[in-house]
Enzyme design. Sequence first.
Site, short mmCIF file in Angstrom:
data_model
loop_
_atom_site.label_atom_id
_atom_site.label_comp_id
_atom_site.label_asym_id
_atom_site.label_seq_id
_atom_site.Cartn_x
_atom_site.Cartn_y
_atom_site.Cartn_z
N TRP A 1 47.33 53.98 34.20
CA TRP A 1 48.62 53.83 34.87
C TRP A 1 48.42 53.52 36.35
CZ3 TRP A 1 50.81 56.43 38.98
CH2 TRP A 1 52.19 56.24 39.20
N HIS A 2 47.36 54.09 36.94
CA HIS A 2 47.15 53.91 38.37
C HIS A 2 46.69 52.50 38.74
CE1 HIS A 2 47.34 58.32 38.45
NE2 HIS A 2 47.62 58.18 39.73
N GLY A 3 46.05 51.80 37.84
CA GLY A 3 45.64 50.45 38.19
C GLY A 3 44.75 49.81 37.16
#
Length: 478
Positions: A325-327
């Site tokens: 989700w973060h990258g």
Amino acid sequence: MLFNSLDFAIFLPIVFILYWFVFNNNLKWQNALIAVSSYIFYGWWDWRFLSLILFSTIIDYLIGIALSKEYSLSKKKILLWVSISINLGFLGFFKYYNFFLDNFKSAFSFFGNEINSNSLDIILPVGISFYTFQTLSYTIDIYRGKLKPTTNFISFAAFVSFFPQLVAGPIERATNLLPQFYRKRKFEYSQAVDGLRQILWGLFKKIVIADNCAEYANMIFNHSDDYSGSTLFIGAIFFAFQIYGDFSGYSDIAIGTSRLFGFNLMRNFAFPYFSRDIAEFWRRWHISLSTWFRDYLYIPLGGSRGGTWMKVRNTFIIFIVSGFWHGANWTFLIWGFLNALYFLPVLLAKRNRMNLEVVAYNSSLPSLKEFFNIVLTFALTTFAWIFFRAENVGHAFNILKEIFSNSFLKIPTVLPFMIILLTIFFIIVEWLGRRDEYAIEKLGFKTSRYARWGFYMFIATLIFLFDGKEQAFIYFQF
């Protein structure tokens, strides 16, 4: 528009005056003002992506109404998956298209087959990961029967685009925030003062702590080959305080700003660096995302109710998805994998619900055991942050290789004493206020008014002295 910018310093009072002094007696106009202001706030960054958030808003608004009118379970599931597919489809394209394409090409190249396909020059819309999850909570909760859909499009648009938390959270649930747009709001002086106090502390975290730590963390990470293991270790600690000060600072400003308009957002950070184990850390770090994954992914997968295999599987799924989700980078996946490894022993030993209360709640200092556990948890977290911050996996392993070499015994070459002193001051204030919602919520209330206001002026002076960098918040890139 950045919270720590002159633009926002002009924007906020204008909206506040219109909200309370022009449209005070008309709820519909207040909500309309919030929606318009939020679109101006978002469009200030890049007006082209306003159509994206508007389209997502319209789709989920219509699907929400359709879900309430549909009695067939199979058709409800189709409607829900339409919402999920459209929202995650947009998120996947803008955030992960090039990642999957590049890895697909690399996989074929490994077997001697070349694929000629160029990556796209895609701009990631600010806040798309946050408002996508926010709208998904709306349709999912309607499908589950936990929420009735709204027929007021303006209120729903204001909920999706609510400017204080639009681009970096907290990720609000429709069950909490949306009903607040239906109720008449009355200005409360004490609530507004509390909001300003939390904004002040959030600005201190961002401008004084995060931005200054970022200067040295970036210098060390960006030129890691030039530094010893001890200096790289210091750089990792700087980054740990950078990301905490930056992200929790944004959340404080968002929550405080919301209070100025009569809204209450969920808490997003609860002094995570005072955690005594990794389970406690994840109950206290980015709470809105952790609980979102818990309620909409972990529990539907079976949570920890099944056997050992199910517990292990679900733990790794939740943390790896959180990392992704973060990258779109393998470093984030490894970061998630590491946190799953940290969490697993605590879960399997059934100790993940042990430290629910605030550390040293009835004493001034932690016990020796608590202090050791806090330091150990912080060390493990900082170790994982190296992968989070590194440019790529190779960069992270090179840093770790140097940290665990003999050069770790060398005296660090980067020791900015002023920033270290400010960070120590920050830790002390956070420790003293750890029993409250945020560090200075009630700090100094038992002292004289002059001492309390003197402390606020000291914080404001530090913000003024260190202002000028106007760096974007780190979670804007996610």
